[in-house]
Scaffold this active site. Structure first.
Site, mmCIF file in Angstrom:
data_model
loop_
_atom_site.group_PDB
_atom_site.id
_atom_site.type_symbol
_atom_site.label_atom_id
_atom_site.label_comp_id
_atom_site.label_asym_id
_atom_site.label_seq_id
_atom_site.Cartn_x
_atom_site.Cartn_y
_atom_site.Cartn_z
ATOM 1 C CG HIS A 72 -8.456 13.367 7.817
ATOM 2 N ND1 HIS A 72 -7.566 12.383 8.138
ATOM 3 C CD2 HIS A 72 -9.497 13.221 8.668
ATOM 4 C CE1 HIS A 72 -8.042 11.681 9.148
ATOM 5 N NE2 HIS A 72 -9.224 12.159 9.488
ATOM 6 C CE1 TYR A 200 -2.176 8.251 3.063
ATOM 7 C CE2 TYR A 200 -1.828 6.256 1.766
ATOM 8 C CZ TYR A 200 -2.648 7.297 2.177
ATOM 9 O OH TYR A 200 -3.921 7.383 1.698
ATOM 10 N N PRO A 292 -4.811 0.576 -4.147
ATOM 11 C CG PRO A 292 -5.003 -0.692 -2.199
ATOM 12 C CD PRO A 292 -4.672 -0.799 -3.642
ATOM 13 C CE LYS A 296 -6.823 10.666 -5.955
ATOM 14 N NZ LYS A 296 -7.437 11.051 -4.690
ATOM 15 C CE1 TYR A 384 -4.091 10.227 -0.062
ATOM 16 C CE2 TYR A 384 -5.387 11.951 0.998
ATOM 17 C CZ TYR A 384 -4.928 10.637 0.956
ATOM 18 O OH TYR A 384 -5.334 9.746 1.918
#
Ligand code: FAD
Ligand code: DHB
Length: 389
Positions: A72, A200, A292, A296, A384
């Site tokens: 991704h 998100y 979550p 990570k 990220y």
């Protein structure tokens, strides 16, 4: 029985460490409380940093992940009815790989079986002993029979509730914790994901996350109350709720269907210090927990394993304790940065009961800044995709 390293816990941390040690010719035995099938039935993480993927390759267990994992290059943030793409690859030159923890675990178990590694499942009463001295050992029972396993080192890879951290209470252990006033209700369904990238969503009704396991299997989450119960959430209620938290065109595009798994997870930040007590090491969730939101937890377990494996290899190859002495500080430096990121991402994306109108405006301003500033987007993106090991 005697081995060089006893590993408590057959989750991703224990299996990865075990495989790297085995490949380096260092004997190890894994002790696990539940059955192999039970471990494989747990649906958890889905996003792998490149560092974790590289460790799987190094362990000789990365082949299927490279073939079936989904690289991704970005993800979407939605708020105020709009989508904003975070271009992970454009901002950092890196990507993440969507590949379920279940599959990582299966690949590592298969590799261990092929290499003849010893894992003892369904053991009880696991206790580490004498790790302050030169001759540690672990006792456990299997089918009602007591056993003792002598070793050089004990790796506590036994998750948040395991016996390793309990064994060091009162021995200079310090803990740091934040418990969040909500949980995540997650489902898995065999329907195509609503988008080819993760979404998100910050929404007045609460956070939502659209993720996936493959082109035909979706993994979705909604923020829920801490006292919510899975039984109160029919599939229809879940689908209505998640759609209500997404921009209209996304909600309309969502394919729904029966869930094949549904569970609620509480959210917590937690760090134990130090991560080494003589010849016992805390690794992964045994030493720290992140909420979550930043994806990570599994990736931090992997960086711990990297540091501990390097330290143990150095010990056996060069008779040097330098790596072992440095393990806790090295691991904690990376852990705290991921704790900060996960805490920040959680604060930025969830509704808090006490945030009030001021807190909401600040959150909106944070999201506007984040998506409008290349510097702020880059900071999000580099965390990220994973900070360097
Ligand atoms: P665990 O996976 O907990 O393994 C510990 C093992 O020790 C278990 O098998 C347990 O049975 C065993 N054990 C416990 N007690 C004993 C005992 N007494 N004796 C012997 N064995 C014992 N992380 C990410 O990086 N990305 C994500 O996208 C992500 N999403 C998540 C989503 C959810 C819903 C949840 C719950 C977690 C998520 N995580 C994510 C976190 C991730 O799943 C964990 O951080 C990861 O499992 C940690 O691995 P571990 O091996 O340290 O611990
Ligand atoms: C998944 C879980 C996460 O916590 C996250 O941030 C992204 C994806 C998942 O399970 O797919």
């Amino acid at each position: 029985m005697r081995t060089q390293v006893v590993i408590i816990g057959s989750g991703p941390a224990g299996l990865l460490l075990g495989q790297l040690l085995t490949n380096a010719g260092i004997d190890n035995v894994i002790l696990e409380r539940v059955s192999q099938d039970y471990v494989l039935g747990r649906i958890r993480a889905g996003v792998l940093e490149e560092g974790m993927a590289g460790l799987l390759d190094e362990a000789g267990a990365g082949e299927r992940m490279r073939r079936e994992g989904l690289p991704h290059d970005g993800f979407d943030l939605t708020f105020s009815g709009k989508h904003h793409r975070i271009d992970l690859h454009g901002l950092t030159g890196k990507h993440v790989i969507v590949y379920g923890q279940t599959e990582v675990t299966r690949d590592l178990m298969d590799r261990r079986a092929a290499a003849g590694g010893i894992s003892i499942y369904e053991v009880a009463d696991v206790h580490p002993h004498d790790f302050d001295g030169e001759r540690p050992y672990v006792t456990y029972s299997k089918d009602g029979v007591e056993h003792r396993l002598d070793c050089d080192f004990i790796a506590g890879c036994d998750g948040y509730h395991g016996p390793s951290r309990k064994a060091v209470e009162g021995k200079g252990l310090e803990t740091f914790e934040r418990v969040y006033p909500f949980g995540w209700l997650g489902i898995v369904a065999d329907v195509p994901p609503v988008s080819h990238e993760l979404i998100y969503s910050n929404h007045p009704r609460g956070f939502a996350l659209c993720s996936m396991r493959s082109a035909t299997r979706s993994r979705y989450y909604v923020q829920c109350a801490l006292d919510d119960r899975v039984e109160a959430w029919s599939d229809d209620r879940f689908w209505d709720e998640i759609r209500s938290r997404l921009p209209a065109e996304t909600a309309e595009a969502m394919t729904t269907g029966p869930s094949i798994e549904k569970s609620i997870a509480p959210l917590r930040s937690f760090v134990a210090e130090p991560l080494r007590f003589g010849r016992l090491f805390l690794v992964g969730d045994a030493g720290h927990i992140v909420p979550p939101t930043g994806a990570k937890g599994l990736n931090l377990a992997a960086s711990d394993v990297r540091y501990l494996f390097d330290a143990l290899q150095e010990y056996y190859a060069e008779q040097s304790a330098a790596g072992i002495d440095g393990y806790s500080a090295r691991a904690l430096a990376r852990v705290w940065k991921a704790e900060r990121f996960s805490w920040w991402m959680t604060n930025t994306l969830h509704r808090f009961p006490d945030m009030g109108a001021f807190g909401q405006r600040i959150q909106e301003a944070e999201l506007e800044y984040l998506t409008g500033s290349r510097a702020a987007s880059t900071s999000l993106a580099e965390n990220y995709v994973g900070l360097p090991y």
